[in-house]
Design a protein around this motif. Structure first.
Motif, PDB file in Angstrom:
ATOM      1  N   ASP B  41      24.651  47.505  17.378  1.00 52.99           N
ATOM      2  CA  ASP B  41      23.369  46.945  16.962  1.00 52.99           C
ATOM      3  C   ASP B  41      22.824  47.588  15.692  1.00 52.99           C
ATOM      4  O   ASP B  41      21.841  47.115  15.121  1.00 52.99           O
ATOM      5  CB  ASP B  41      22.320  47.116  18.073  1.00 52.99           C
ATOM      6  CG  ASP B  41      22.530  46.126  19.203  1.00 52.99           C
ATOM      7  OD1 ASP B  41      23.247  45.123  18.990  1.00 52.99           O
ATOM      8  OD2 ASP B  41      21.989  46.362  20.298  1.00 52.99           O
ATOM      9  N   ARG B  42      23.445  48.701  15.278  1.00 54.60           N
ATOM     10  CA  ARG B  42      22.901  49.390  14.106  1.00 54.60           C
ATOM     11  C   ARG B  42      23.871  49.436  12.930  1.00 54.60           C
ATOM     12  O   ARG B  42      23.592  50.091  11.924  1.00 54.60           O
ATOM     13  CB  ARG B  42      22.416  50.797  14.493  1.00 54.60           C
ATOM     14  CG  ARG B  42      21.140  50.741  15.343  1.00 54.60           C
ATOM     15  CD  ARG B  42      20.497  52.095  15.547  1.00 54.60           C
ATOM     16  NE  ARG B  42      21.280  52.938  16.436  1.00 54.60           N
ATOM     17  CZ  ARG B  42      21.720  54.152  16.111  1.00 54.60           C
ATOM     18  NH1 ARG B  42      21.458  54.661  14.930  1.00 54.60           N
ATOM     19  NH2 ARG B  42      22.410  54.855  16.984  1.00 54.60           N
ATOM     20  N   VAL B  44      25.277  46.484  10.735  1.00 53.30           N
ATOM     21  CA  VAL B  44      25.129  45.041  10.560  1.00 53.30           C
ATOM     22  C   VAL B  44      25.906  44.624   9.317  1.00 53.30           C
ATOM     23  O   VAL B  44      25.644  45.120   8.223  1.00 53.30           O
ATOM     24  CB  VAL B  44      23.634  44.672  10.388  1.00 53.30           C
ATOM     25  CG1 VAL B  44      23.487  43.187  10.081  1.00 53.30           C
ATOM     26  CG2 VAL B  44      22.833  45.065  11.631  1.00 53.30           C
ATOM     27  N   ASN B  45      26.864  43.738   9.498  1.00 56.86           N
ATOM     28  CA  ASN B  45      27.563  43.170   8.340  1.00 56.86           C
ATOM     29  C   ASN B  45      27.170  41.699   8.229  1.00 56.86           C
ATOM     30  O   ASN B  45      27.541  40.889   9.073  1.00 56.86           O
ATOM     31  CB  ASN B  45      29.079  43.316   8.505  1.00 56.86           C
ATOM     32  CG  ASN B  45      29.829  42.654   7.360  1.00 56.86           C
ATOM     33  OD1 ASN B  45      29.259  42.394   6.295  1.00 56.86           O
ATOM     34  ND2 ASN B  45      31.105  42.362   7.568  1.00 56.86           N
ATOM     35  N   VAL B  46      26.426  41.349   7.195  1.00 57.27           N
ATOM     36  CA  VAL B  46      25.908  39.981   7.075  1.00 57.27           C
ATOM     37  C   VAL B  46      26.886  39.044   6.380  1.00 57.27           C
ATOM     38  O   VAL B  46      26.584  37.861   6.198  1.00 57.27           O
ATOM     39  CB  VAL B  46      24.544  39.948   6.334  1.00 57.27           C
ATOM     40  CG1 VAL B  46      23.500  40.756   7.095  1.00 57.27           C
ATOM     41  CG2 VAL B  46      24.677  40.433   4.896  1.00 57.27           C
ATOM     42  N   ARG B  49      26.571  37.942   1.570  1.00 50.38           N
ATOM     43  CA  ARG B  49      25.221  37.371   1.449  1.00 50.38           C
ATOM     44  C   ARG B  49      24.282  38.491   1.002  1.00 50.38           C
ATOM     45  O   ARG B  49      23.646  39.154   1.822  1.00 50.38           O
ATOM     46  CB  ARG B  49      24.751  36.827   2.806  1.00 50.38           C
ATOM     47  CG  ARG B  49      25.607  35.686   3.367  1.00 50.38           C
ATOM     48  CD  ARG B  49      25.041  35.152   4.667  1.00 50.38           C
ATOM     49  NE  ARG B  49      25.760  33.981   5.112  1.00 50.38           N
ATOM     50  CZ  ARG B  49      26.771  33.990   5.994  1.00 50.38           C
ATOM     51  NH1 ARG B  49      27.169  35.136   6.520  1.00 50.38           N
ATOM     52  NH2 ARG B  49      27.372  32.885   6.321  1.00 50.38           N
ATOM     53  N   GLU B  50      24.175  38.678  -0.301  1.00 51.39           N
ATOM     54  CA  GLU B  50      23.440  39.866  -0.755  1.00 51.39           C
ATOM     55  C   GLU B  50      21.931  39.686  -0.758  1.00 51.39           C
ATOM     56  O   GLU B  50      21.196  40.673  -0.688  1.00 51.39           O
ATOM     57  CB  GLU B  50      23.930  40.303  -2.134  1.00 51.39           C
ATOM     58  CG  GLU B  50      25.294  40.971  -2.111  1.00 51.39           C
ATOM     59  CD  GLU B  50      26.447  39.981  -2.234  1.00 51.39           C
ATOM     60  OE1 GLU B  50      26.167  38.782  -2.449  1.00 51.39           O
ATOM     61  OE2 GLU B  50      27.617  40.395  -2.115  1.00 51.39           O
ATOM     62  N   GLN B  51      21.437  38.459  -0.847  1.00 55.28           N
ATOM     63  CA  GLN B  51      19.983  38.281  -0.679  1.00 55.28           C
ATOM     64  C   GLN B  51      19.612  38.651   0.758  1.00 55.28           C
ATOM     65  O   GLN B  51      18.617  39.331   1.002  1.00 55.28           O
ATOM     66  CB  GLN B  51      19.572  36.844  -0.972  1.00 55.28           C
ATOM     67  CG  GLN B  51      19.780  36.421  -2.412  1.00 55.28           C
ATOM     68  CD  GLN B  51      19.253  35.009  -2.655  1.00 55.28           C
ATOM     69  OE1 GLN B  51      18.047  34.813  -2.778  1.00 55.28           O
ATOM     70  NE2 GLN B  51      20.138  34.046  -2.717  1.00 55.28           N
ATOM     71  N   LEU B  52      20.455  38.203   1.690  1.00 50.51           N
ATOM     72  CA  LEU B  52      20.196  38.510   3.095  1.00 50.51           C
ATOM     73  C   LEU B  52      20.372  40.005   3.370  1.00 50.51           C
ATOM     74  O   LEU B  52      19.653  40.573   4.192  1.00 50.51           O
ATOM     75  CB  LEU B  52      21.134  37.693   3.983  1.00 50.51           C
ATOM     76  CG  LEU B  52      20.915  37.800   5.497  1.00 50.51           C
ATOM     77  CD1 LEU B  52      19.529  37.306   5.894  1.00 50.51           C
ATOM     78  CD2 LEU B  52      21.987  37.034   6.269  1.00 50.51           C
ATOM     79  N   GLY B  55      17.095  41.366   2.452  1.00 42.77           N
ATOM     80  CA  GLY B  55      16.072  40.820   3.343  1.00 42.77           C
ATOM     81  C   GLY B  55      16.160  41.426   4.734  1.00 42.77           C
ATOM     82  O   GLY B  55      15.145  41.820   5.326  1.00 42.77           O
ATOM     83  N   VAL B  56      17.363  41.513   5.261  1.00 43.80           N
ATOM     84  CA  VAL B  56      17.567  42.129   6.579  1.00 43.80           C
ATOM     85  C   VAL B  56      17.151  43.600   6.544  1.00 43.80           C
ATOM     86  O   VAL B  56      16.540  44.108   7.488  1.00 43.80           O
ATOM     87  CB  VAL B  56      19.042  41.975   7.023  1.00 43.80           C
ATOM     88  CG1 VAL B  56      19.409  42.980   8.099  1.00 43.80           C
ATOM     89  CG2 VAL B  56      19.288  40.557   7.526  1.00 43.80           C
ATOM     90  N   GLY B  58      14.825  44.884   4.731  1.00 48.45           N
ATOM     91  CA  GLY B  58      13.361  44.886   4.824  1.00 48.45           C
ATOM     92  C   GLY B  58      12.886  44.618   6.244  1.00 48.45           C
ATOM     93  O   GLY B  58      11.950  45.257   6.732  1.00 48.45           O
ATOM     94  N   GLY B  59      13.538  43.677   6.923  1.00 45.07           N
ATOM     95  CA  GLY B  59      13.142  43.347   8.296  1.00 45.07           C
ATOM     96  C   GLY B  59      13.398  44.503   9.255  1.00 45.07           C
ATOM     97  O   GLY B  59      12.573  44.783  10.138  1.00 45.07           O
ATOM     98  N   LEU B  60      14.528  45.175   9.092  1.00 51.11           N
ATOM     99  CA  LEU B  60      14.820  46.341   9.938  1.00 51.11           C
ATOM    100  C   LEU B  60      13.747  47.408   9.740  1.00 51.11           C
ATOM    101  O   LEU B  60      13.288  48.035  10.704  1.00 51.11           O
ATOM    102  CB  LEU B  60      16.195  46.920   9.587  1.00 51.11           C
ATOM    103  CG  LEU B  60      17.409  46.082  10.009  1.00 51.11           C
ATOM    104  CD1 LEU B  60      18.680  46.607   9.339  1.00 51.11           C
ATOM    105  CD2 LEU B  60      17.586  46.105  11.531  1.00 51.11           C
ATOM    106  N   LEU B  65      12.918  50.776  11.838  1.00 50.20           N
ATOM    107  CA  LEU B  65      14.148  51.537  11.617  1.00 50.20           C
ATOM    108  C   LEU B  65      14.184  52.105  10.195  1.00 50.20           C
ATOM    109  O   LEU B  65      13.345  51.787   9.356  1.00 50.20           O
ATOM    110  CB  LEU B  65      15.372  50.653  11.858  1.00 50.20           C
ATOM    111  CG  LEU B  65      15.542  50.121  13.291  1.00 50.20           C
ATOM    112  CD1 LEU B  65      16.822  49.313  13.415  1.00 50.20           C
ATOM    113  CD2 LEU B  65      15.542  51.250  14.310  1.00 50.20           C
TER     114      LEU B  65
END
Lengths: 228, 301
Positions: B41-42, B44-46, B49-52, B55-56, B58-60, B65
């Motif tokens: 869970d810690r 994360v390979n998106v 997708r470098e915008q994500l 963004g991810v 920032g969300g984390l 976290l």
């Protein structure tokens, strides 16, 4: 707070910002969906606004946030008086919301296409801390979906089955080139659960918001009258 | 190698601190394979997708976290720059961004994998700490200190390294060599050995920065205090002049001359090796020595 829609409270609150008592609800495409979410679905209140296990609502479409501010005021995050200075130097309420200024706002937004990525990260971050219960909701507009960043997030969330993630797409048909096959189809092919409903029908919105979607993120497309 | 040290230490930090998370975009995923098994869970390979990716991150951070986001500098800082501006700075959250590739590591890959403008871009935003380590030991120390704090941290890793680590502390410049009247050179990260070689036998002061933001204005002022009209030379492994404004501001109240060496703005449109590119940018020891001498001679006229 147990405000009901019949009281017209959100509309009256919107008028404090627009200064127009006869302001048409048609211009407020997000108001009904926001109201049903905050009134009946989201488990968050001014008292729990910083609790780690609260539900999160992220307004990605930060344009035209009057409906959002009105609902936050109706639910006690803001005072009705705070709405009066909307957009002014002394007001915390801008034409695009800033989370560091607006009580209850989870993100600052205005540049389209940022909320979904932040929502994916928020859902992942809650799960990583063992918080499997809180729901993460993000509101995007149909025209906002033009931004490619959304599609990075939609494809990823569907692929990994991020089931605490919920997207509310308010579709007032304002995307310049439209969405071939309908908006829900684009989520569906990415592995999402979807529902498309009348964005003015509160019971239909509630049913779509609370539809079970085990193992998949959920997208609700709320269709309103076209933007003029 | 700094990249290997980073993946090793970041994996260890995932074990040690439940607040940490690593966010990837298909780069370095092999090196985090074991960490991903231990902490699914810690890590994360998106995908690509470098915008994500940002963004991810920032969300984390919004969820509480301490995220570490990692890919090539060009894709991390430049591709999703608005995500850095809005999903991190504007949300008021912190993160650690760790890049590889730097300015000319991948000479053969060409312009697409080179990001000499990354530090200058981050300079348009407030609040960033920018570490440019010159040795894997420094990279480890700066990664650990960056993860331990809450702010916005950029760790710029390179394949170019100095022979020995310096006793850096996050922040201030180190005095590595002290001259009495000659120029004061500020060597950033992996260019220290080059600057030491270039100034061998000269009466020059050599300062070293493994952390270039915040800019240690007090350190530069102290190092130039004895000179009535100091000659200052910045030697940076990214876009030439990136720190020129900071140096000028630090010395605004005294006469001084400033030479800014770094990566040239023009595209090379050549491949070859890292050493070829370093030479082409005039950042090899012989070129630096020559350019410093010309700068000094111009001041003596």
């Amino acid at each position: 707070m147990t405000t009901t829609w019949d009281s017209r409270l959100p509309l009256d609150l919107v008028a404090r910002m627009t200064g127009d008592e006869k302001h048409s609800p048609a211009a407020l495409s997000t108001l009904d969906a926001l109201w049903v979410l905050y009134d009946r679905v989201l488990r968050v209140s001014p008292e729990t606004a910083t609790a780690q296990d609260r539900d999160r609502f992220l307004l990605s479409k930060g344009h035209g946030p009057m409906a959002y501010y009105a609902v936050l005021a109706a639910k006690g995050f803001l005072t009705p008086e705070q709405l009066d200075g909307f957009g002014g130097w002394d007001s915390p309420l801008g034409h695009h919301p800033d989370r560091t200024l607006v009580p209850g706002a989870e993100i600052g937004s205005g540049s389209l296409g940022h909320g979904l990525g932040l929502a994916v990260g928020t859902a992942l971050g809650l799960r990583a801390q063992g918080l499997d219960d809180p729901a993460v909701w993000v509101l995007v507009g149909d025209a906002e979906l033009d931004e490619g960043s959304n599609h990075e997030a939609v494809a990823y969330a569907g692929a990994v089955g991020l089931d605490r993630l919920h997207v509310l797409v308010v579709d007032n048909q304002s995307a310049t080139h439209g969405w071939h096959g309908g908006i829900a189809a684009h989520f569906d092919v990415a592995g999402w659960s979807t529902a498309t409903v009348d964005g003015r029908d509160h019971d239909a919105l509630y049913a779509a918001f609370t539809q079970p979607h085990p193992g998949r993120p959920h997208a609700v497309v709320a269709v309103t009258e076209p933007k003029h | 190698m700094m990249r290997e040290r980073f993946t090793t230490i970041a994996s260890r930090l995932l074990d040690e601190d439940p607040r940490t998370a690593v966010v990837l975009a298909d780069i370095s995923t092999d090196a985090f394979k074991d960490a991903a098994l231990a902490h699914p869970d810690r890590v994360v390979n998106v995908g690509i997708r470098e915008q994500l990716l940002v963004g991810v991150t920032g969300g984390l951070a919004l969820a509480g976290l301490r995220p570490i986001a990692h890919t090539f500098a060009s894709f991390l800082v430049e591709r999703g720059f608005e995500q850095i501006k809005l999903d991190l700075n504007h949300q008021g959250v912190g993160a650690v961004l760790v890049s590889i590739g730097a300015s000319y590591d991948r000479a053969g890959a060409g312009r697409t994998h080179q990001a000499p403008g990354d530090v200058a871009l981050l300079d348009t935003l407030p609040g960033w700490t920018v570490h440019v380590p010159g040795h894997p030991d420094e990279a480890e120390l700066l990664l650990r200190s960056g993860v331990a704090e809450d702010g916005l941290v950029y760790l710029r890793l390179s394949e170019q390294t100095n022979a020995r680590a310096q006793p850096v502390r996050p922040g201030g410049f180190l005095t590595v060599r002290e001259g009495r009247t000659g120029p004061v050179l500020l060597a950033v990260g992996p260019l220290l050995d080059t600057v030491l070689e270039a100034t061998e036998g000269l009466d020059a002061t050599v300062l070293y920065a493994a952390t270039i933001r915040p800019f240690d204005a007090a350190g530069l002022r102290a190092a130039t205090a004895d000179r009535p009209a100091p000659e200052v030379v910045l030697v940076e492994p990214y876009l030439a002049g990136t720190s020129a404004g900071f140096a000028a501001e630090a010395l605004a109240d005294r006469p001084h001359r400033l030479l800014s060496l770094g990566v040239r703005r023009e595209e090379l449109r050549r491949y070859g090796t890292m050493a070829d590119h370093i030479r082409a940018h005039g950042l090899d020891a012989a070129s630096v020595r020559q350019r410093v001498a010309a700068f000094a001679a111009a001041g003596a006229r």
